[in-house]
Design a protein around this motif. Structure first.
Motif, PDB file in Angstrom:
ATOM      1  N   ARG A 217      10.136   7.285  -4.068  1.00  0.00           N
ATOM      2  CA  ARG A 217      11.209   6.284  -4.064  1.00  0.00           C
ATOM      3  C   ARG A 217      11.339   5.628  -5.430  1.00  0.00           C
ATOM      4  N   ASP A 218      10.352   5.878  -6.313  1.00  0.00           N
ATOM      5  CA  ASP A 218      10.430   5.261  -7.648  1.00  0.00           C
ATOM      6  C   ASP A 218       9.911   6.247  -8.691  1.00  0.00           C
ATOM      7  N   ASP A 219       8.693   6.028  -9.202  1.00  0.00           N
ATOM      8  CA  ASP A 219       8.172   6.921 -10.243  1.00  0.00           C
ATOM      9  C   ASP A 219       7.683   8.240  -9.645  1.00  0.00           C
TER      10      ASP A 219
ATOM     11  N   PRO B  15      -4.487   0.257  -5.257  1.00  0.00           N
ATOM     12  CA  PRO B  15      -3.803   0.428  -3.961  1.00  0.00           C
ATOM     13  C   PRO B  15      -3.315   1.859  -3.736  1.00  0.00           C
ATOM     14  N   ARG B  16      -3.088   2.188  -2.477  1.00  0.00           N
ATOM     15  CA  ARG B  16      -2.492   3.472  -2.084  1.00  0.00           C
ATOM     16  C   ARG B  16      -1.234   3.149  -1.284  1.00  0.00           C
ATOM     17  N   ALA B  17      -0.095   3.685  -1.708  1.00  0.00           N
ATOM     18  CA  ALA B  17       1.152   3.415  -0.966  1.00  0.00           C
ATOM     19  C   ALA B  17       1.332   4.499   0.088  1.00  0.00           C
ATOM     20  N   TYR B  18       0.652   4.325   1.241  1.00  0.00           N
ATOM     21  CA  TYR B  18       0.760   5.355   2.283  1.00  0.00           C
ATOM     22  C   TYR B  18       2.093   5.285   3.020  1.00  0.00           C
ATOM     23  N   MET B  19       2.679   4.108   3.086  1.00  0.00           N
ATOM     24  CA  MET B  19       3.978   3.910   3.741  1.00  0.00           C
ATOM     25  C   MET B  19       4.087   4.672   5.061  1.00  0.00           C
TER      26      MET B  19
ATOM     27  N   ASP C 163       4.988   6.295   8.674  1.00  0.00           N
ATOM     28  CA  ASP C 163       6.153   6.921   9.303  1.00  0.00           C
ATOM     29  C   ASP C 163       7.172   7.498   8.333  1.00  0.00           C
ATOM     30  N   THR C 164       6.739   7.883   7.159  1.00  0.00           N
ATOM     31  CA  THR C 164       7.642   8.556   6.230  1.00  0.00           C
ATOM     32  C   THR C 164       6.799   9.481   5.341  1.00  0.00           C
ATOM     33  N   PHE C 165       7.425  10.544   4.875  1.00  0.00           N
ATOM     34  CA  PHE C 165       6.749  11.413   3.909  1.00  0.00           C
ATOM     35  C   PHE C 165       7.172  11.065   2.488  1.00  0.00           C
ATOM     36  N   ASP C 166       7.856   9.931   2.320  1.00  0.00           N
ATOM     37  CA  ASP C 166       8.206   9.473   0.971  1.00  0.00           C
ATOM     38  C   ASP C 166       6.961   8.975   0.239  1.00  0.00           C
ATOM     39  N   PHE C 167       7.079   8.924  -1.079  1.00  0.00           N
ATOM     40  CA  PHE C 167       5.982   8.464  -1.932  1.00  0.00           C
ATOM     41  C   PHE C 167       6.444   7.262  -2.754  1.00  0.00           C
ATOM     42  N   SER C 168       5.476   6.541  -3.318  1.00  0.00           N
ATOM     43  CA  SER C 168       5.801   5.465  -4.260  1.00  0.00           C
ATOM     44  C   SER C 168       4.612   5.311  -5.204  1.00  0.00           C
ATOM     45  N   PHE C 169       4.871   5.359  -6.497  1.00  0.00           N
ATOM     46  CA  PHE C 169       3.773   5.233  -7.467  1.00  0.00           C
ATOM     47  C   PHE C 169       3.968   4.083  -8.451  1.00  0.00           C
ATOM     48  N   SER C 170       5.082   3.348  -8.354  1.00  0.00           N
ATOM     49  CA  SER C 170       5.297   2.310  -9.364  1.00  0.00           C
ATOM     50  C   SER C 170       4.369   1.113  -9.145  1.00  0.00           C
ATOM     51  N   GLY C 171       4.025   0.827  -7.865  1.00  0.00           N
ATOM     52  CA  GLY C 171       3.106  -0.283  -7.591  1.00  0.00           C
ATOM     53  C   GLY C 171       1.721   0.005  -8.153  1.00  0.00           C
ATOM     54  N   LEU C 172       1.309   1.256  -8.052  1.00  0.00           N
ATOM     55  CA  LEU C 172       0.008   1.662  -8.590  1.00  0.00           C
ATOM     56  C   LEU C 172      -0.033   1.463 -10.107  1.00  0.00           C
ATOM     57  N   LYS C 173       1.042   1.900 -10.748  1.00  0.00           N
ATOM     58  CA  LYS C 173       1.129   1.754 -12.215  1.00  0.00           C
ATOM     59  C   LYS C 173       1.020   0.285 -12.602  1.00  0.00           C
ATOM     60  N   THR C 174       1.706  -0.596 -11.863  1.00  0.00           N
ATOM     61  CA  THR C 174       1.650  -2.036 -12.152  1.00  0.00           C
ATOM     62  C   THR C 174       0.247  -2.573 -11.885  1.00  0.00           C
ATOM     63  N   ALA C 175      -0.395  -2.094 -10.804  1.00  0.00           N
ATOM     64  CA  ALA C 175      -1.755  -2.553 -10.487  1.00  0.00           C
ATOM     65  C   ALA C 175      -2.717  -2.189 -11.619  1.00  0.00           C
ATOM     66  N   VAL C 176      -2.524  -1.002 -12.202  1.00  0.00           N
ATOM     67  CA  VAL C 176      -3.396  -0.588 -13.311  1.00  0.00           C
ATOM     68  C   VAL C 176      -3.152  -1.518 -14.509  1.00  0.00           C
ATOM     69  N   ARG C 177      -1.892  -1.795 -14.786  1.00  0.00           N
ATOM     70  CA  ARG C 177      -1.570  -2.668 -15.934  1.00  0.00           C
ATOM     71  C   ARG C 177      -2.194  -4.058 -15.741  1.00  0.00           C
ATOM     72  N   LEU C 178      -2.038  -4.616 -14.539  1.00  0.00           N
ATOM     73  CA  LEU C 178      -2.569  -5.965 -14.288  1.00  0.00           C
ATOM     74  C   LEU C 178      -4.095  -5.987 -14.401  1.00  0.00           C
ATOM     75  N   ALA C 179      -4.739  -4.936 -13.884  1.00  0.00           N
ATOM     76  CA  ALA C 179      -6.208  -4.878 -13.937  1.00  0.00           C
ATOM     77  C   ALA C 179      -6.697  -4.827 -15.380  1.00  0.00           C
ATOM     78  N   VAL C 180      -6.003  -4.032 -16.189  1.00  0.00           N
ATOM     79  CA  VAL C 180      -6.427  -3.879 -17.592  1.00  0.00           C
ATOM     80  C   VAL C 180      -6.159  -5.172 -18.375  1.00  0.00           C
TER      81      VAL C 180
END
Ligand code: KG4
Ligand code: ZN
Length: 331
Positions: A160-162, A200-204, A206-223
């Motif tokens: 749905r995003d990256d 985090p893991r965006a399992y979402m 009831d859908t086979f859609d994916f999302s990776f932008s939240g993960l990217k932001t989580a990495v940035r915030l952690a660093v």
């Protein structure tokens, strides 16, 4: 039958010559790929204008090397990727293939880039059984398809995003590593502890859609919060999250559809951990796993030649009037 395949959809100029026997088994006579990584590296991502200019320089040397002296009159068909992709890049390959076809009278076939990826398992495993689940994970796509037969595809889910590869490239930039980021993070992960940080893991559900932008932001915030984090740990924990999601979603789709074979393609399919864990999961659920060799996972002319052949053998060719399209749905 001899088919030339050309792909200039993104940043690799590629051409390949395939021959097919009467049982549709392909032999890869050549598969030439000219990478542009050295051009885009300093920008941390692909610069579309530079990509199309480089395709213009490389298209003839690459096609010439792939043909290796085979005359155009010997070809049964010329297949070219006409979308989706970067429009300037697509124009170069498509215009080139059309002129080859026009000057030689060889039939011309426009191929969807994703169809090439979906069928790439058949380049080395021509008996891979349909129906098959096919996960395409690259810098531009992360989609899960059901491949029922040649030309019969259903998209079960998409990002749905990256795209997963895009997340790799962005995290690599964040860690001060090079482009493309996937191989760098893959290598660095081997030096780190994936349990040191929990992303985090965006399992979402009831859908086979994916999302990776939240993960990217989580990495940035952690660093940003803790600059002392070890880059190896960040890379390993990030990769663990991406692989967990890709494998879990594929497993759920196998269970829901009762399909018994899986293929994997796109640049991220080169990832060692993804390949290993996908294989383990397939073994657990009793499904066959058919990942193409790494060189055939990334963009290549061979997969375009293969997809083009399967259209040509049932009488489908394209009009020379077709235009490349940045957005080209497969179904
Ligand atoms: O399919 P591809 O060559 O080009 C398109 O995006 O169409 O895929 C390139 C993507 C990049 O995002 C790159 O970082 C990623 O594939 N990649 C990897 C690995 N090798 C390449 N990602 C994870 N692990 C790798 N070993
Ligand atoms: Zn691709």
């Amino acid at each position: 039958m001899l088919v030339l395949g050309i792909d200039t959809s993104c940043d690799d100029t590629s051409a390949s010559l395939l021959s097919f026997d009467d049982g549709h088994k392909p032999s890869i006579l050549s598969n030439v790929v000219s990478s542009q990584n050295h051009i885009h590296d300093k920008y941390g991502g692909i610069v579309p204008e530079l990509a199309s200019r480089r395709h213009m320089e490389m298209i003839w040397p690459v096609v010439k090397e792939a043909l290796d002296g085979t005359g155009l009159d010997k070809l049964d068909a010329i297949a070219v990727c006409h979308g989706p992709g970067l429009i300037g890049s697509l124009i170069v390959g498509t215009a080139f293939a059309k002129s080859m076809s026009l000057s030689s009278g060889t039939p011309f076939i426009g191929v969807n880039h994703l169809e090439g990826h979906l069928l790439s398992a058949l380049l080395t495993e021509p008996q891979a059984p349909f129906p098959m689940l096919s996960l395409v994970v690259s810098g531009g796509h992360t989609s899960l398809y059901m491949v029922r037969d040649f030309g019969d595809y259903e998209e079960l889910g998409r990002t749905r995003d990256d795209a997963a590869g895009e997340a790799y490239d962005k995290v690599s930039k964040l860690l001060g590593l090079g482009y493309p980021g996937g191989p760098e993070i893959d290598r660095l992960s081997g030096t780190g502890n994936r349990k040191a940080i929990r992303f985090p893991r965006a399992y979402m559900k009831d859908t086979f859609d994916f999302s990776f932008s939240g993960l990217k932001t989580a990495v940035r915030l952690a660093v940003e919060k803790d600059p002392a984090l070890k880059p190896g740990d960040v890379a390993a924990a990030f990769q663990d999250s991406v692989v967990d999601v890709l494998v879990r979603k594929t497993r759920l789709a196998l269970e829901k559809t009762a399909i018994k074979s899986v293929s994997l393609s796109g640049g991220v399919a080169a990832n060692s951990e993804l390949r290993e864990r996908m294989r383990q999961m397939c073994d657990e659920v009793g499904a066959g796993f058919y990942p193409p060799p790494v060189a055939l996972c990334t963009d290549n002319g061979a997969m375009i030649a293969l997809a083009g052949y399967h259209r040509f053998r049932v009488g489908q060719t394209s009009d020379l009037g077709i235009n490349p399209k940045a957005h080209l749905p497969i179904v």
